[in-house]
Write a protein that holds these residues in place. Structure first.
Motif, PDB file in Angstrom:
ATOM      1  N   CYS A  25       5.905   6.498   4.574  1.00  0.00           N
ATOM      2  CA  CYS A  25       4.696   5.730   4.268  1.00  0.00           C
ATOM      3  C   CYS A  25       4.019   6.181   2.979  1.00  0.00           C
ATOM      4  CB  CYS A  25       3.713   5.786   5.435  1.00  0.00           C
ATOM      5  SG  CYS A  25       4.337   4.928   6.897  1.00  0.00           S
ATOM      6  N   ASN A  26       4.483   7.298   2.402  1.00  0.00           N
ATOM      7  CA  ASN A  26       3.980   7.721   1.103  1.00  0.00           C
ATOM      8  C   ASN A  26       4.555   6.832   0.005  1.00  0.00           C
ATOM      9  OD1 ASN A  26       4.278   9.271  -1.548  1.00  0.00           O
ATOM     10  ND2 ASN A  26       2.786  10.522  -0.436  1.00  0.00           N
ATOM     11  N   LEU A  86      -8.240  -0.385   8.088  1.00  0.00           N
ATOM     12  CA  LEU A  86      -8.397  -1.818   7.827  1.00  0.00           C
ATOM     13  C   LEU A  86      -9.157  -2.486   8.965  1.00  0.00           C
ATOM     14  CD1 LEU A  86      -4.905  -2.732   6.394  1.00  0.00           C
ATOM     15  CD2 LEU A  86      -7.081  -2.867   5.178  1.00  0.00           C
ATOM     16  N   ALA A  87      -8.855  -2.131  10.196  1.00  0.00           N
ATOM     17  CA  ALA A  87      -9.566  -2.710  11.340  1.00  0.00           C
ATOM     18  C   ALA A  87     -11.057  -2.400  11.253  1.00  0.00           C
ATOM     19  CB  ALA A  87      -8.980  -2.188  12.650  1.00  0.00           C
ATOM     20  N   ARG A  88     -11.395  -1.166  10.905  1.00  0.00           N
ATOM     21  CA  ARG A  88     -12.821  -0.815  10.768  1.00  0.00           C
ATOM     22  C   ARG A  88     -13.454  -1.573   9.607  1.00  0.00           C
ATOM     23  NH1 ARG A  88     -14.181   5.263   9.989  1.00  0.00           N
ATOM     24  NH2 ARG A  88     -12.931   4.826   8.159  1.00  0.00           N
ATOM     25  N   HIS A  89     -12.744  -1.674   8.491  1.00  0.00           N
ATOM     26  CA  HIS A  89     -13.275  -2.390   7.326  1.00  0.00           C
ATOM     27  C   HIS A  89     -13.592  -3.846   7.683  1.00  0.00           C
ATOM     28  CE1 HIS A  89     -13.792  -3.673   3.167  1.00  0.00           C
ATOM     29  NE2 HIS A  89     -13.121  -4.749   3.540  1.00  0.00           N
ATOM     30  N   PHE A  90     -12.625  -4.528   8.300  1.00  0.00           N
ATOM     31  CA  PHE A  90     -12.859  -5.929   8.658  1.00  0.00           C
ATOM     32  C   PHE A  90     -13.932  -6.066   9.737  1.00  0.00           C
ATOM     33  CE2 PHE A  90      -8.455  -6.580   6.916  1.00  0.00           C
ATOM     34  CZ  PHE A  90      -8.856  -7.323   5.823  1.00  0.00           C
ATOM     35  N   GLY A 121      -9.837   1.237  -2.737  1.00  0.00           N
ATOM     36  CA  GLY A 121     -10.209   2.370  -3.581  1.00  0.00           C
ATOM     37  C   GLY A 121      -9.862   3.732  -3.019  1.00  0.00           C
ATOM     38  N   HIS A 122      -8.927   3.786  -2.077  1.00  0.00           N
ATOM     39  CA  HIS A 122      -8.496   5.079  -1.532  1.00  0.00           C
ATOM     40  C   HIS A 122      -7.113   4.937  -0.923  1.00  0.00           C
ATOM     41  CE1 HIS A 122      -9.308   3.633   2.555  1.00  0.00           C
ATOM     42  NE2 HIS A 122     -10.507   3.244   2.145  1.00  0.00           N
ATOM     43  N   GLY A 123      -6.483   6.063  -0.611  1.00  0.00           N
ATOM     44  CA  GLY A 123      -5.138   6.073  -0.066  1.00  0.00           C
ATOM     45  C   GLY A 123      -5.070   6.016   1.447  1.00  0.00           C
ATOM     46  N   TYR A 124      -6.205   5.911   2.107  1.00  0.00           N
ATOM     47  CA  TYR A 124      -6.225   5.881   3.571  1.00  0.00           C
ATOM     48  C   TYR A 124      -6.238   4.439   4.061  1.00  0.00           C
ATOM     49  CZ  TYR A 124      -7.074  10.846   3.223  1.00  0.00           C
ATOM     50  OH  TYR A 124      -6.943  12.183   2.938  1.00  0.00           O
ATOM     51  N   THR A 125      -5.267   3.676   3.589  1.00  0.00           N
ATOM     52  CA  THR A 125      -5.197   2.244   3.882  1.00  0.00           C
ATOM     53  C   THR A 125      -4.388   2.002   5.153  1.00  0.00           C
ATOM     54  OG1 THR A 125      -3.313   2.100   2.384  1.00  0.00           O
ATOM     55  CG2 THR A 125      -5.488   1.544   1.482  1.00  0.00           C
ATOM     56  N   HIS A 175       0.846  -1.197   0.000  1.00  0.00           N
ATOM     57  CA  HIS A 175       0.000   0.000   0.000  1.00  0.00           C
ATOM     58  C   HIS A 175       0.878   1.242   0.000  1.00  0.00           C
ATOM     59  CE1 HIS A 175      -0.302   1.126   4.564  1.00  0.00           C
ATOM     60  NE2 HIS A 175       0.803   0.437   4.358  1.00  0.00           N
ATOM     61  N   ARG A 176       0.222   2.373  -0.195  1.00  0.00           N
ATOM     62  CA  ARG A 176       0.848   3.689  -0.085  1.00  0.00           C
ATOM     63  C   ARG A 176      -0.128   4.582   0.650  1.00  0.00           C
ATOM     64  NH1 ARG A 176       1.583   6.911  -4.988  1.00  0.00           N
ATOM     65  NH2 ARG A 176       2.646   8.275  -3.521  1.00  0.00           N
ATOM     66  N   LEU A 177       0.385   5.377   1.563  1.00  0.00           N
ATOM     67  CA  LEU A 177      -0.436   6.407   2.193  1.00  0.00           C
ATOM     68  C   LEU A 177      -0.152   7.685   1.426  1.00  0.00           C
ATOM     69  CD1 LEU A 177       0.011   5.451   5.956  1.00  0.00           C
ATOM     70  CD2 LEU A 177      -1.769   4.749   4.350  1.00  0.00           C
ATOM     71  N   ASP A 178      -0.754   7.771   0.236  1.00  0.00           N
ATOM     72  CA  ASP A 178      -0.411   8.832  -0.707  1.00  0.00           C
ATOM     73  C   ASP A 178      -0.953  10.205  -0.334  1.00  0.00           C
ATOM     74  OD1 ASP A 178      -3.050   8.246  -1.331  1.00  0.00           O
ATOM     75  OD2 ASP A 178      -2.583   7.450  -3.323  1.00  0.00           O
TER      76      ASP A 178
END
Length: 118
Positions: A25-26, A86-90, A77-81, A14-17
């Protein structure tokens, strides 16, 4: 209250773009993630479980098919990975399938954890 947990693993990039270009982390990088789902209940079902661990195979399949060896920016679908997102998504994915879900933790490194618990 009874609580159970189960741990899952995957590797992804991933990238925190949204971060400044000079932030490490970018840059494109990867992690060996650990996901721990927690389920809780005040009582046990007829089999003596909060939920049968076997039921959580659906989460393993989801992680293996959608996240393992993938680029998370494309998956989500976004850079806020971040681990927090991720914890909220799961958590949300699990809660929709397993009402007993009470929290999800995600680790990016052996020393860091993020947890989502409403």
């Amino acid at each position: 209250m009874f609580r159970i947990t189960k741990e899952f693993h995957f590797s992804a990039s991933h990238r925190l773009d949204h971060l400044p270009e000079d932030h490490q982390c970018n840059r494109l990088h990867g992690h060996n993630y650990i996901v721990v789902v927690e389920l809780a209940g005040e009582s046990l079902n007829a089999d003596g479980f909060v939920r049968d661990y076997h039921d959580l195979t659906a989460l393993k399949t989801y992680i293996d098919d959608q996240f393992d060896h993938r680029h998370l920016n494309d998956v989500l679908g976004h850079g806020y990975t971040t681990a927090e997102n991720l914890a909220r998504h799961f958590y949300e994915w699990c809660k929709a399938r397993f009402p007993e879900t009470s929290a999800v933790k995600v680790s990016e490194t052996p020393k860091t954890w993020a947890e989502y618990r409403p």
